[in-house]
Design a protein around this motif. Sequence first.
Motif, mmCIF file in Angstrom:
data_model
loop_
_atom_site.group_PDB
_atom_site.id
_atom_site.type_symbol
_atom_site.label_atom_id
_atom_site.label_comp_id
_atom_site.label_asym_id
_atom_site.label_seq_id
_atom_site.Cartn_x
_atom_site.Cartn_y
_atom_site.Cartn_z
ATOM 1 N N THR A 107 0.820 -1.208 0.000
ATOM 2 C CA THR A 107 0.000 0.000 0.000
ATOM 3 C C THR A 107 0.857 1.262 0.000
ATOM 4 O OG1 THR A 107 -0.126 -0.020 2.414
ATOM 5 C CG2 THR A 107 -1.892 -1.126 1.213
ATOM 6 N N ASN A 108 0.250 2.331 -0.478
ATOM 7 C CA ASN A 108 0.892 3.630 -0.467
ATOM 8 C C ASN A 108 -0.185 4.675 -0.211
ATOM 9 O OD1 ASN A 108 3.097 5.451 -0.834
ATOM 10 N ND2 ASN A 108 2.255 5.983 -2.827
ATOM 11 N N TYR A 109 0.123 5.654 0.636
ATOM 12 C CA TYR A 109 -0.864 6.654 1.022
ATOM 13 C C TYR A 109 -0.315 8.063 0.804
ATOM 14 C CZ TYR A 109 -3.184 2.842 3.532
ATOM 15 O OH TYR A 109 -3.824 1.663 3.858
ATOM 16 N N ALA A 110 -1.220 8.980 0.537
ATOM 17 C CA ALA A 110 -0.854 10.380 0.559
ATOM 18 C C ALA A 110 -0.500 10.757 1.998
ATOM 19 C CB ALA A 110 -2.012 11.242 0.054
ATOM 20 N N VAL A 111 0.432 11.649 2.137
ATOM 21 C CA VAL A 111 0.866 12.058 3.471
ATOM 22 C C VAL A 111 -0.309 12.574 4.303
ATOM 23 C CG1 VAL A 111 2.309 13.697 4.739
ATOM 24 C CG2 VAL A 111 3.213 12.543 2.708
ATOM 25 N N SER A 112 -1.212 13.267 3.634
ATOM 26 C CA SER A 112 -2.326 13.907 4.347
ATOM 27 C C SER A 112 -3.323 12.917 4.947
ATOM 28 C CB SER A 112 -3.067 14.861 3.404
ATOM 29 O OG SER A 112 -3.583 14.160 2.294
ATOM 30 N N VAL A 113 -3.302 11.674 4.468
ATOM 31 C CA VAL A 113 -4.270 10.687 4.969
ATOM 32 C C VAL A 113 -3.614 9.533 5.707
ATOM 33 C CG1 VAL A 113 -5.789 11.266 3.047
ATOM 34 C CG2 VAL A 113 -4.378 9.201 2.918
ATOM 35 N N LYS A 114 -2.313 9.504 5.670
ATOM 36 C CA LYS A 114 -1.602 8.387 6.304
ATOM 37 C C LYS A 114 -1.969 8.314 7.778
ATOM 38 C CE LYS A 114 3.041 6.384 6.337
ATOM 39 N NZ LYS A 114 2.611 5.169 5.628
ATOM 40 N N ASP A 115 -2.169 7.111 8.253
ATOM 41 C CA ASP A 115 -2.541 6.814 9.648
ATOM 42 C C ASP A 115 -4.007 7.116 9.941
ATOM 43 O OD1 ASP A 115 0.667 8.045 10.767
ATOM 44 O OD2 ASP A 115 0.067 5.990 10.239
ATOM 45 N N ARG A 116 -4.737 7.642 8.964
ATOM 46 C CA ARG A 116 -6.179 7.864 9.162
ATOM 47 C C ARG A 116 -7.014 6.998 8.211
ATOM 48 N NH1 ARG A 116 -8.422 12.627 7.952
ATOM 49 N NH2 ARG A 116 -6.837 13.225 6.416
ATOM 50 N N PHE A 117 -6.507 6.771 7.006
ATOM 51 C CA PHE A 117 -7.225 5.991 6.004
ATOM 52 C C PHE A 117 -6.553 4.629 5.841
ATOM 53 C CE2 PHE A 117 -8.996 9.743 3.261
ATOM 54 C CZ PHE A 117 -9.509 10.314 4.415
ATOM 55 N N THR A 118 -7.369 3.647 5.489
ATOM 56 C CA THR A 118 -6.849 2.311 5.217
ATOM 57 C C THR A 118 -7.460 1.776 3.943
ATOM 58 O OG1 THR A 118 -6.585 1.853 7.590
ATOM 59 C CG2 THR A 118 -6.577 -0.030 6.095
ATOM 60 N N ILE A 119 -6.610 1.367 3.031
ATOM 61 C CA ILE A 119 -7.071 0.768 1.787
ATOM 62 C C ILE A 119 -6.889 -0.743 1.875
ATOM 63 C CG2 ILE A 119 -4.840 1.014 0.619
ATOM 64 C CD1 ILE A 119 -6.412 1.581 -1.973
ATOM 65 N N SER A 120 -7.853 -1.479 1.347
ATOM 66 C CA SER A 120 -7.747 -2.933 1.343
ATOM 67 C C SER A 120 -8.438 -3.455 0.096
ATOM 68 C CB SER A 120 -8.379 -3.526 2.603
ATOM 69 O OG SER A 120 -9.756 -3.188 2.684
ATOM 70 N N ARG A 121 -8.163 -4.699 -0.240
ATOM 71 C CA ARG A 121 -8.773 -5.286 -1.421
ATOM 72 C C ARG A 121 -9.192 -6.722 -1.146
ATOM 73 N NH1 ARG A 121 -4.548 -5.105 -6.151
ATOM 74 N NH2 ARG A 121 -5.858 -6.699 -7.134
ATOM 75 N N ASP A 122 -10.201 -7.145 -1.872
ATOM 76 C CA ASP A 122 -10.666 -8.524 -1.834
ATOM 77 C C ASP A 122 -10.567 -9.042 -3.264
ATOM 78 O OD1 ASP A 122 -12.137 -10.909 -1.877
ATOM 79 O OD2 ASP A 122 -13.477 -10.223 -0.291
ATOM 80 N N ASN A 123 -9.557 -9.819 -3.521
ATOM 81 C CA ASN A 123 -9.327 -10.278 -4.888
ATOM 82 C C ASN A 123 -10.421 -11.229 -5.384
ATOM 83 O OD1 ASN A 123 -6.903 -8.812 -5.192
ATOM 84 N ND2 ASN A 123 -5.745 -10.423 -4.173
ATOM 85 N N ALA A 124 -11.000 -11.961 -4.480
ATOM 86 C CA ALA A 124 -12.060 -12.890 -4.875
ATOM 87 C C ALA A 124 -13.309 -12.146 -5.345
ATOM 88 C CB ALA A 124 -12.406 -13.811 -3.716
ATOM 89 N N LYS A 125 -13.513 -10.950 -4.792
ATOM 90 C CA LYS A 125 -14.710 -10.171 -5.134
ATOM 91 C C LYS A 125 -14.395 -8.998 -6.050
ATOM 92 C CE LYS A 125 -17.102 -11.319 -0.829
ATOM 93 N NZ LYS A 125 -17.755 -10.796 0.397
ATOM 94 N N ASN A 126 -13.134 -8.836 -6.417
ATOM 95 C CA ASN A 126 -12.718 -7.719 -7.277
ATOM 96 C C ASN A 126 -13.115 -6.367 -6.689
ATOM 97 O OD1 ASN A 126 -11.617 -9.479 -9.192
ATOM 98 N ND2 ASN A 126 -13.548 -9.625 -10.316
ATOM 99 N N THR A 127 -12.931 -6.247 -5.395
ATOM 100 C CA THR A 127 -13.325 -5.014 -4.733
ATOM 101 C C THR A 127 -12.141 -4.361 -4.029
ATOM 102 O OG1 THR A 127 -13.970 -6.173 -2.727
ATOM 103 C CG2 THR A 127 -15.695 -5.762 -4.354
#
Length: 123
Positions: free
Chosen positions: A57-77
Amino acid sequence: QVQVVESGGGLVQAGGSLGLSCAASGSIFSINRMGWYRQAPGKQRELVAHITSGGSTNYAVSVKDRFTISRDNAKNTVTLQMNSLKSEDTGVYYCVENIVTLRGGIQYSRDYWGQGTQVTVPS
């Protein structure tokens, strides 16, 4: 045909949380990088976060530690969990997925964008 559809968004008070989700459907062979961008009024679209097929993962500095990105490959989400929201997080959020399709035995990849979803955090 491939479609990318976002859900979530809305109005939330400062300090609150909100989740965005993005699902791809259609003739998908695989998905490489997935990400979220946002565009505030009068500003250019900017990267918020992205996640590789391997989960890096990679985050913009302004959102780091507040936002979390995740993915579900089985659901393409891909999802974006946003915590401790601030007024400066207001904008239209777009997901983008680099999707590989297969035609005639040949793989093609390109970015597919969602339609955008509004996130508003009143000041």
